[in-house]
Design a protein around this motif. Structure first.
Motif, PDB file in Angstrom:
ATOM      1  N   ALA A   9       0.710  -1.198   0.364  1.00 25.11           N
ATOM      2  CA  ALA A   9       0.179   0.109  -0.137  1.00 25.11           C
ATOM      3  C   ALA A   9       0.714   0.701  -0.292  1.00 25.11           C
ATOM      4  N   GLY A  10       1.891   1.090  -0.691  1.00 23.83           N
ATOM      5  CA  GLY A  10       2.735   2.463  -0.897  1.00 23.83           C
ATOM      6  C   GLY A  10       3.624   2.521   0.636  1.00 23.83           C
ATOM      7  N   CYS A  11       2.991   2.284   1.774  1.00 24.82           N
ATOM      8  CA  CYS A  11       3.656   2.952   3.028  1.00 24.82           C
ATOM      9  C   CYS A  11       4.840   1.977   3.017  1.00 24.82           C
ATOM     10  N   PRO A  12       6.018   2.776   4.626  1.00 22.97           N
ATOM     11  CA  PRO A  12       7.195   2.859   4.290  1.00 22.97           C
ATOM     12  C   PRO A  12       7.855   0.991   4.224  1.00 22.97           C
ATOM     13  N   VAL A  13       7.408   0.831   5.387  1.00 25.17           N
ATOM     14  CA  VAL A  13       7.125  -0.900   6.059  1.00 25.17           C
ATOM     15  C   VAL A  13       7.149  -1.614   4.330  1.00 25.17           C
ATOM     16  N   CYS A  14       6.502  -1.208   3.616  1.00 22.04           N
ATOM     17  CA  CYS A  14       5.724  -2.196   2.290  1.00 22.04           C
ATOM     18  C   CYS A  14       7.081  -1.471   1.237  1.00 22.04           C
ATOM     19  N   VAL A  15       7.117  -0.558   1.514  1.00 27.22           N
ATOM     20  CA  VAL A  15       8.574  -0.238   0.659  1.00 27.22           C
ATOM     21  C   VAL A  15       9.965  -0.635   0.930  1.00 27.22           C
ATOM     22  N   ALA A  16      10.073  -0.995   2.340  1.00 29.91           N
ATOM     23  CA  ALA A  16      11.464  -1.897   2.082  1.00 29.91           C
ATOM     24  C   ALA A  16      11.142  -3.057   1.895  1.00 29.91           C
ATOM     25  N   PHE A  21      12.790  -7.499   0.231  1.00 28.04           N
ATOM     26  CA  PHE A  21      12.594  -9.088  -0.118  1.00 28.04           C
ATOM     27  C   PHE A  21      12.379  -9.585  -1.556  1.00 28.04           C
ATOM     28  N   ALA A  22      10.865  -8.729  -1.338  1.00 21.88           N
ATOM     29  CA  ALA A  22      10.439  -9.682  -2.868  1.00 21.88           C
ATOM     30  C   ALA A  22      11.504  -9.833  -4.170  1.00 21.88           C
ATOM     31  N   GLN A  23      12.562  -8.960  -4.313  1.00 23.94           N
ATOM     32  CA  GLN A  23      13.482  -9.157  -5.341  1.00 23.94           C
ATOM     33  C   GLN A  23      14.243 -10.053  -5.549  1.00 23.94           C
ATOM     34  N   ALA A  24      14.312 -10.770  -4.089  1.00 21.31           N
ATOM     35  CA  ALA A  24      15.311 -11.141  -3.610  1.00 21.31           C
ATOM     36  C   ALA A  24      14.877 -13.316  -4.262  1.00 21.31           C
ATOM     37  N   PRO A  56       2.534  -5.097   4.388  1.00 28.55           N
ATOM     38  CA  PRO A  56       2.738  -5.894   2.797  1.00 28.55           C
ATOM     39  C   PRO A  56       3.012  -7.396   3.542  1.00 28.55           C
ATOM     40  N   ALA A  57       2.293  -8.287   2.048  1.00 25.37           N
ATOM     41  CA  ALA A  57       1.774  -9.654   2.050  1.00 25.37           C
ATOM     42  C   ALA A  57       2.502 -10.292   0.752  1.00 25.37           C
TER      43      ALA A  57
END
Lengths: 77, 77
Positions: A9-16, A21-24, A56-57
């Motif tokens: 949802a674009g939140c700082p936790v999500c972006v991090a 992570f998702a890129q890993a 994020p999920a």
């Protein structure tokens, strides 16, 4: 090739989580789709049906994984 | 090659995350070490220092990611 959907949802936790992570995930096995539920609220129902309770999920092969905690889905409606 | 450490405690939530998630990381970029804190409690302090608060958790490049929720670290001491 398996599908993985990263709901955020674009939140700082999500972006991090997305950046670190998702890129890993293994690109040879997973095609990662990124869905911003804040901008695309039409997909909130889809996320709920997949078992997503907060962002994020990451949903891998239909299994929801909640990574850290940014916001509950209810805050996005 | 980056290091990733998967901390778990053998709980059902942990096992599911390990099988479906930790294995999804790109093996060309990440060397994943699996640490069972229930069997190796000497590493609980290390996990805490890395910011891990509950298991299962994956630490990538020093950043802790809590995936779903199995048990708090305090339950393992």
């Amino acid at each position: 090739m398996s599908n993985a959907i990263f709901f955020h949802a674009g939140c700082p936790v999500c972006v991090a989580v997305e950046q670190q992570f998702a890129q890993a995930l293994d690109p040879a096995r997973y095609q990662v789709e990124v869905v911003h539920l804040g901008q695309d609220s039409s997909r909130i129902a889809e996320a709920e049906n997949l078992g997503v309770q907060s962002v994020p999920a990451l949903v891998i092969d239909g299994h929801p994984f909640h990574i850290n905690f940014g916001a509950p889905l209810s805050a996005l409606k």
